[in-house]
Design a protein around this motif. Structure first.
Motif, PDB file in Angstrom:
ATOM      1  N   LEU A 134       0.827  -1.208   0.000  1.00  0.00           N
ATOM      2  CA  LEU A 134       0.000   0.000   0.000  1.00  0.00           C
ATOM      3  C   LEU A 134       0.862   1.260   0.000  1.00  0.00           C
ATOM      4  CD1 LEU A 134      -3.013   0.735   0.020  1.00  0.00           C
ATOM      5  CD2 LEU A 134      -2.889   0.859   2.524  1.00  0.00           C
ATOM      6  N   ALA A 135       1.958   1.247   0.732  1.00  0.00           N
ATOM      7  CA  ALA A 135       2.877   2.389   0.718  1.00  0.00           C
ATOM      8  C   ALA A 135       3.462   2.580  -0.677  1.00  0.00           C
ATOM      9  CB  ALA A 135       3.988   2.186   1.743  1.00  0.00           C
ATOM     10  N   GLY A 136       3.693   1.483  -1.391  1.00  0.00           N
ATOM     11  CA  GLY A 136       4.189   1.579  -2.756  1.00  0.00           C
ATOM     12  C   GLY A 136       3.185   2.258  -3.670  1.00  0.00           C
ATOM     13  N   ILE A 137       1.906   1.980  -3.507  1.00  0.00           N
ATOM     14  CA  ILE A 137       0.868   2.642  -4.297  1.00  0.00           C
ATOM     15  C   ILE A 137       0.869   4.142  -4.020  1.00  0.00           C
ATOM     16  CG2 ILE A 137      -1.641   2.951  -4.450  1.00  0.00           C
ATOM     17  CD1 ILE A 137      -1.931  -0.056  -4.324  1.00  0.00           C
ATOM     18  N   VAL A 138       0.988   4.523  -2.755  1.00  0.00           N
ATOM     19  CA  VAL A 138       1.017   5.947  -2.405  1.00  0.00           C
ATOM     20  C   VAL A 138       2.172   6.640  -3.111  1.00  0.00           C
ATOM     21  CG1 VAL A 138       1.333   7.590  -0.512  1.00  0.00           C
ATOM     22  CG2 VAL A 138      -0.138   5.587  -0.188  1.00  0.00           C
ATOM     23  N   ARG A 139       3.326   6.010  -3.121  1.00  0.00           N
ATOM     24  CA  ARG A 139       4.492   6.611  -3.792  1.00  0.00           C
ATOM     25  C   ARG A 139       4.287   6.672  -5.300  1.00  0.00           C
ATOM     26  NH1 ARG A 139       7.119   3.240   0.004  1.00  0.00           N
ATOM     27  NH2 ARG A 139       7.505   1.667  -1.609  1.00  0.00           N
ATOM     28  N   GLU A 140       3.797   5.587  -5.876  1.00  0.00           N
ATOM     29  CA  GLU A 140       3.619   5.540  -7.334  1.00  0.00           C
ATOM     30  C   GLU A 140       2.642   6.592  -7.826  1.00  0.00           C
ATOM     31  OE1 GLU A 140       2.344   1.602  -8.223  1.00  0.00           O
ATOM     32  OE2 GLU A 140       4.124   0.675  -7.323  1.00  0.00           O
ATOM     33  N   GLU A 141       1.563   6.806  -7.073  1.00  0.00           N
ATOM     34  CA  GLU A 141       0.515   7.728  -7.493  1.00  0.00           C
ATOM     35  C   GLU A 141       0.718   9.143  -6.958  1.00  0.00           C
ATOM     36  OE1 GLU A 141      -1.739   6.986  -9.623  1.00  0.00           O
ATOM     37  OE2 GLU A 141      -1.588   4.792  -9.696  1.00  0.00           O
ATOM     38  N   LEU A 143       0.223  10.137  -3.877  1.00  0.00           N
ATOM     39  CA  LEU A 143      -0.979  10.372  -3.078  1.00  0.00           C
ATOM     40  C   LEU A 143      -0.634  10.981  -1.718  1.00  0.00           C
ATOM     41  CD1 LEU A 143      -2.829   6.978  -3.704  1.00  0.00           C
ATOM     42  CD2 LEU A 143      -3.184   9.157  -4.891  1.00  0.00           C
ATOM     43  N   PRO A 144      -1.624  11.617  -1.088  1.00  0.00           N
ATOM     44  CA  PRO A 144      -1.439  12.000   0.311  1.00  0.00           C
ATOM     45  C   PRO A 144      -1.373  10.753   1.178  1.00  0.00           C
ATOM     46  CG  PRO A 144      -3.719  12.342  -0.354  1.00  0.00           C
ATOM     47  CD  PRO A 144      -2.950  11.995  -1.602  1.00  0.00           C
ATOM     48  N   GLU A 165       5.218  -2.291  10.595  1.00  0.00           N
ATOM     49  CA  GLU A 165       5.922  -1.142  10.028  1.00  0.00           C
ATOM     50  C   GLU A 165       4.982   0.055   9.919  1.00  0.00           C
ATOM     51  OE1 GLU A 165       7.246  -2.613   6.293  1.00  0.00           O
ATOM     52  OE2 GLU A 165       8.639  -4.086   7.173  1.00  0.00           O
ATOM     53  N   THR A 166       5.534   1.249  10.118  1.00  0.00           N
ATOM     54  CA  THR A 166       4.730   2.478  10.051  1.00  0.00           C
ATOM     55  C   THR A 166       5.433   3.500   9.156  1.00  0.00           C
ATOM     56  OG1 THR A 166       5.787   3.317  12.069  1.00  0.00           O
ATOM     57  CG2 THR A 166       3.719   2.107  12.331  1.00  0.00           C
ATOM     58  N   PRO A 167       5.474   3.254   7.841  1.00  0.00           N
ATOM     59  CA  PRO A 167       6.160   4.177   6.925  1.00  0.00           C
ATOM     60  C   PRO A 167       5.395   5.494   6.805  1.00  0.00           C
ATOM     61  CG  PRO A 167       4.954   2.545   5.669  1.00  0.00           C
ATOM     62  CD  PRO A 167       4.849   2.132   7.114  1.00  0.00           C
ATOM     63  N   PRO A 168       6.067   6.562   6.391  1.00  0.00           N
ATOM     64  CA  PRO A 168       5.402   7.871   6.312  1.00  0.00           C
ATOM     65  C   PRO A 168       4.272   7.931   5.303  1.00  0.00           C
ATOM     66  CG  PRO A 168       7.593   7.951   5.307  1.00  0.00           C
ATOM     67  CD  PRO A 168       7.500   6.642   6.027  1.00  0.00           C
ATOM     68  N   GLU A 169       4.255   7.014   4.339  1.00  0.00           N
ATOM     69  CA  GLU A 169       3.177   7.018   3.342  1.00  0.00           C
ATOM     70  C   GLU A 169       1.825   6.633   3.950  1.00  0.00           C
ATOM     71  OE1 GLU A 169       7.035   6.158   1.232  1.00  0.00           O
ATOM     72  OE2 GLU A 169       6.019   5.358   3.008  1.00  0.00           O
TER      73      GLU A 169
END
Length: 234
Positions: A134-141, A143-144, A165-169
């Motif tokens: 899901l974090a990868g989708i946020v980066r790819e798009e 997104l906020p 894990e709690t990444p910033p995305e």
């Protein structure tokens, strides 16, 4: 509750439910939480004890939400499937900026388990598969930050919680969704939030119309510590 009216009427109902929750000074963001995959009593053709809701059933809720500044959370009850496999079924929606995801370990079965005989459980390793994807989708798009909820009302539902894990995305949230008397709910809340890893997560609270006695008021919810950022109703 969403099934009691259509999307447009649900927007108006949300606004009345949200009354009082802005008292802490934070902006209130109305949200539809849609159970996208539903725990089932029978195994089904694929044997996973989970029924997948068709995209075209969910789509009107996504579209009406976008037009009315409403967020959407897609909730997964995977049975004997796994969370990442089910999340990928809704990738189209999760690539939108106003759609987040919720994982419900209560309905994550081990082989040979069935719903309502056992309370499900999931390990941090499986949750982290979803986190990374899901974090990868946020980066790819571009997104906020996207909301990722993990439901919990007892320790056994999430093993190795401190390893999530709690990444910033992502805004990774533990959602306390126990039911019953206020004293029982407060006890569950204090137990779950009293762990050493609690400050790593955002926290959410669930109100039950029929099962809580009485249902907590906005003032009672906002008085909890740590701070509650998400309140749901069922």
């Amino acid at each position: 509750m969403l099934g009691e009216q259509g999307p447009e009427a649900a927007v108006e109902r949300l606004r009345s439910i949200a009354a009082g929750y802005g008292a802490d000074g934070l902006a209130v963001l109305p949200t539809f939480e849609v159970i996208a995959t539903v725990a089932s009593a029978s195994a089904g053709a694929d044997g996973d004890y989970s029924s997948v809701t068709d995209h075209e059933v969910i789509r009107p809720w996504i579209e009406v939400a976008a037009a009315n500044d409403v967020y959407v959370v897609l909730d997964l009850q995977p049975g004997r499937s796994d969370f990442l496999s089910q999340a990928k079924l809704y990738e189209e929606f999760l690539r939108l900026p106003h759609v987040g995801l919720a994982l419900d370990p209560e309905w994550r079965l081990k082989p040979h388990e069935v719903h309502l005989r056992q309370i499900g459980t999931v390990d941090a390793a499986e949750i982290n598969q979803v986190v990374d994807w899901l974090a990868g989708i946020v980066r790819e798009e571009g997104l906020p930050q996207k909301l990722l909820i993990v439901h919990q009302f007892r320790f056994s539902m999430i093993t190795n919680r401190e390893l999530i894990e709690t990444p910033p995305e992502l805004a990774v949230m533990i959602h306390m969704d126990g039911q019953g008397s206020l004293s029982a709910k407060y006890n569950t809340w204090n137990t779950l939030t009293g762990e050493a890893d609690a400050d790593r997560f955002y926290w959410g609270w669930k109100n039950f119309y029929d099962e809580d006695s009485p249902m907590a008021t906005p003032e009672q919810v906002l008085a909890r510590s740590p701070k509650i950022f998400y309140v749901s109703f069922q």
